[in-house]
Design a protein around this motif. Structure first.
Motif, PDB file in Angstrom:
ATOM      1  N   VAL A 329       0.841  -1.202   0.000  1.00 56.52           N
ATOM      2  CA  VAL A 329       0.000   0.000   0.000  1.00 56.52           C
ATOM      3  C   VAL A 329       0.871   1.244   0.000  1.00 56.52           C
ATOM      4  CG1 VAL A 329      -1.929  -1.119   1.189  1.00 56.52           C
ATOM      5  CG2 VAL A 329      -0.148   0.028   2.530  1.00 56.52           C
ATOM      6  N   GLY A 330       0.306   2.324  -0.535  1.00 57.78           N
ATOM      7  CA  GLY A 330       1.001   3.593  -0.555  1.00 57.78           C
ATOM      8  C   GLY A 330       0.602   4.476   0.606  1.00 57.78           C
ATOM      9  N   VAL A 331       0.883   5.771   0.489  1.00 60.18           N
ATOM     10  CA  VAL A 331       0.640   6.674   1.606  1.00 60.18           C
ATOM     11  C   VAL A 331      -0.836   6.828   1.926  1.00 60.18           C
ATOM     12  CG1 VAL A 331       2.781   7.965   1.312  1.00 60.18           C
ATOM     13  CG2 VAL A 331       0.738   8.662   0.030  1.00 60.18           C
ATOM     14  N   ALA A 332      -1.701   6.582   0.954  1.00 60.91           N
ATOM     15  CA  ALA A 332      -3.139   6.698   1.196  1.00 60.91           C
ATOM     16  C   ALA A 332      -3.715   5.431   1.799  1.00 60.91           C
ATOM     17  CB  ALA A 332      -3.869   7.045  -0.104  1.00 60.91           C
ATOM     18  N   GLY A 333      -2.889   4.387   1.936  1.00 60.99           N
ATOM     19  CA  GLY A 333      -3.373   3.133   2.502  1.00 60.99           C
ATOM     20  C   GLY A 333      -4.321   2.385   1.599  1.00 60.99           C
ATOM     21  N   VAL A 334      -4.227   2.633   0.278  1.00 58.67           N
ATOM     22  CA  VAL A 334      -5.123   1.995  -0.680  1.00 58.67           C
ATOM     23  C   VAL A 334      -4.385   0.881  -1.405  1.00 58.67           C
ATOM     24  CG1 VAL A 334      -6.578   2.340  -2.716  1.00 58.67           C
ATOM     25  CG2 VAL A 334      -6.353   4.160  -1.009  1.00 58.67           C
ATOM     26  N   LYS A 335      -4.950  -0.316  -1.365  1.00 60.01           N
ATOM     27  CA  LYS A 335      -4.375  -1.431  -2.107  1.00 60.01           C
ATOM     28  C   LYS A 335      -4.893  -1.405  -3.540  1.00 60.01           C
ATOM     29  CE  LYS A 335      -3.902  -4.510   1.878  1.00 60.01           C
ATOM     30  NZ  LYS A 335      -4.247  -5.836   2.454  1.00 60.01           N
ATOM     31  N   PRO A 336      -4.111  -1.935  -4.480  1.00 60.48           N
ATOM     32  CA  PRO A 336      -4.581  -1.962  -5.871  1.00 60.48           C
ATOM     33  C   PRO A 336      -5.934  -2.623  -6.032  1.00 60.48           C
ATOM     34  CG  PRO A 336      -2.254  -2.434  -5.797  1.00 60.48           C
ATOM     35  CD  PRO A 336      -2.723  -2.372  -4.366  1.00 60.48           C
ATOM     36  N   ALA A 337      -6.267  -3.601  -5.162  1.00 66.11           N
ATOM     37  CA  ALA A 337      -7.557  -4.299  -5.254  1.00 66.11           C
ATOM     38  C   ALA A 337      -8.716  -3.407  -4.822  1.00 66.11           C
ATOM     39  CB  ALA A 337      -7.529  -5.558  -4.397  1.00 66.11           C
ATOM     40  N   GLU A 338      -8.408  -2.244  -4.230  1.00 64.26           N
ATOM     41  CA  GLU A 338      -9.442  -1.345  -3.724  1.00 64.26           C
ATOM     42  C   GLU A 338      -9.573  -0.108  -4.596  1.00 64.26           C
ATOM     43  OE1 GLU A 338      -7.957  -0.532   0.121  1.00 64.26           O
ATOM     44  OE2 GLU A 338      -8.318  -2.536   0.913  1.00 64.26           O
ATOM     45  N   GLU A 339      -9.397  -0.285  -5.895  1.00 57.40           N
ATOM     46  CA  GLU A 339      -9.313   0.850  -6.808  1.00 57.40           C
ATOM     47  C   GLU A 339     -10.658   1.402  -7.262  1.00 57.40           C
ATOM     48  OE1 GLU A 339      -6.875   0.031 -10.190  1.00 57.40           O
ATOM     49  OE2 GLU A 339      -5.589  -1.282  -9.065  1.00 57.40           O
ATOM     50  N   LYS A 340     -11.790   0.865  -6.789  1.00 57.59           N
ATOM     51  CA  LYS A 340     -13.076   1.198  -7.387  1.00 57.59           C
ATOM     52  C   LYS A 340     -13.353   2.695  -7.450  1.00 57.59           C
ATOM     53  CE  LYS A 340     -15.127  -3.218  -6.041  1.00 57.59           C
ATOM     54  NZ  LYS A 340     -16.174  -3.884  -5.247  1.00 57.59           N
ATOM     55  N   ALA A 341     -12.937   3.420  -6.401  1.00 56.12           N
ATOM     56  CA  ALA A 341     -13.222   4.851  -6.360  1.00 56.12           C
ATOM     57  C   ALA A 341     -12.139   5.682  -7.018  1.00 56.12           C
ATOM     58  CB  ALA A 341     -13.407   5.303  -4.914  1.00 56.12           C
ATOM     59  N   LEU A 342     -11.123   5.016  -7.571  1.00 60.59           N
ATOM     60  CA  LEU A 342      -9.988   5.716  -8.146  1.00 60.59           C
ATOM     61  C   LEU A 342     -10.051   5.686  -9.667  1.00 60.59           C
ATOM     62  CD1 LEU A 342      -7.255   4.288  -5.795  1.00 60.59           C
ATOM     63  CD2 LEU A 342      -8.296   6.543  -5.682  1.00 60.59           C
TER      64      LEU A 342
END
Length: 396
Positions: A329-342
């Motif tokens: 995870v990066g600084v936003a704490g978002v994993k690639p699998a959690e990309e729906k809102a990105l």
């Protein structure tokens, strides 16, 4: 004082990578760049930030996030572009803080100066097609990694094939940018390998003072903390005299990293050290094989990082180890699998000007699988790629 964390080891390359590289080595001299360090290469220990250093970093990050325009006196002023936000990683900000001895206002000024320089110099507009004539003889080669996982950047002045010009300096900038593309996780510096051996065509391989000072200015001001070591061989008297002349312009911290005429096997694994530096890696520079392979390898690594940057929310201050796939995870704490809102589309690599890219642009954008091993035996296959004013400053 910063405390060092435990020394870590770079992940071993996949078995398929080892198999392909062994096949290449068995088929004759290598003609393309290596994609990974050896499995026993150890990156230098990371240092944790002190409370004071963390506060200065937080201040600098807040300043950068608040920038509304990059200044320019050459018509290049404007807000931060996506590619500039991508460049402004946490590690980048820390490099400028270290380079200014943690003087936060100086670090901010130097960051702005570098972004202005990158725009006005046209760093992102330099294309492989434009630079290609400078490297036809292999006077700069990116080949292998040292024992700390640093990419090795060979300079061969004896292979000089052009007269002094702005493109010679652009050539170095272009190649340093490609070295950065090749840096593995946990590593942010390079090993500079310089061979001053003369050839029948060039007996004096020393660059002119004007050119040398311009290069030093660019490296010290716009690529701080990037030099890990400089390993130099075959230094005749006029080269030693040249280094004495430029010593006043080299930061003391950088001078400590210069190693002259030593056994380079103590710094670079013998199997990844070119035979010209008394290593065991048989390498033959063939521009038609090497140049498109290097561009494809670097392009693929950049694309992988850009995709993760988009998945992580396109953050200023992103972690380079996240972009390299080393942490999940990066600084936003978002994993690639959690990309729906990105955003679903990764940031595109800036396209070179159409007039400058009739032939070489295609290999640059090509995938490595387009390079055929049978036709040029050491050509890289996809398995070889790891998926995924005066201030007191220091320079590397």
């Amino acid at each position: 004082m910063a405390t060092a964390v435990a020394d870590t080891q770079l992940p071993a390359p996949p078995k398929e990578v080892v198999a392909v590289q062994e096949k290449l080595e068995a088929s004759g001299p290598l003609k393309v760049p290596l994609a990974s360090p050896t499995s026993d290469s150890h990156p230098p220990a990371r240092a944790t930030l002190t409370t004071d250093q963390q506060e200065k970093y937080d201040w600098l990050l807040a300043q950068v996030q608040g920038w509304t325009e990059i200044p320019s006196t050459k018509g290049k002023a404007g807000p931060l572009t996506d590619s500039e936000k991508f460049w402004l990683t946490k590690d980048c900000l820390l490099r400028y803080l270290r380079a200014t001895k943690w003087h936060k206002e100086s670090a901010e000024k130097r960051l702005l100066d570098t972004l202005t320089w990158r725009r006005e110099y046209g760093v992102e507009e330099l294309t492989a097609d434009h630079i290609s004539p400078e490297n036809e003889t292999g006077k700069q080669i990116l080949l292998g990694f040292d024992k700390e996982g640093r990419p090795c950047h060979y300079l061969n002045p004896g292979r000089q094939n052009t007269n002094p010009s702005p493109r010679q300096v652009q050539h170095l900038v272009f190649m340093v940018e490609r070295v950065i593309d090749l840096m593995p996780a946990q590593q942010e510096s390079l090993s500079l390998m310089i061979n001053f051996q003369s050839t029948a065509n060039r007996s004096n391989t020393t660059p002119g003072m004007g050119l040398a000072r311009e290069v030093l200015h660019i490296l010290q001001n716009h690529y701080p903390e990037r030099l890990g070591k400089a390993l130099i061989i075959h230094t005749p008297w006029f080269v030693r005299a040249f280094f004495k002349l430029i010593t006043p312009f080299i930061d003391p911290h950088t001078r400590e990293k210069l190693k002259f005429n030593e056994d380079m096997n103590q710094y670079v694994p013998s199997e990844q050290l070119w035979t010209e530096f008394n290593g065991k890696l048989e390498f033959e520079y063939d521009h038609a094989s090497y140049w498109p392979a290097l561009q494809a390898l670097c392009h693929e690594k950049r694309e992988a990082r850009l995709k993760l940057w988009t998945a992580g929310g396109q953050q200023i201050g992103e972690l380079e180890d996240y972009l390299a796939g080393h942490v999940p995870v990066g600084v936003a704490g978002v994993k690639p699998a959690e990309e729906k809102a990105l955003p679903s589309e990764p940031l595109a690599v800036p396209a070179p000007p159409a007039k400058d890219t009739p032939e070489v642009a295609k290999p640059v954008e090509a995938k490595l699988e387009d390079l055929k091993l049978e036709e040029a035996k050491p050509e890289v296959k996809p398995e070889v790629v790891s998926k995924p004013a005066q201030e007191t400053v220091t320079t590397a």
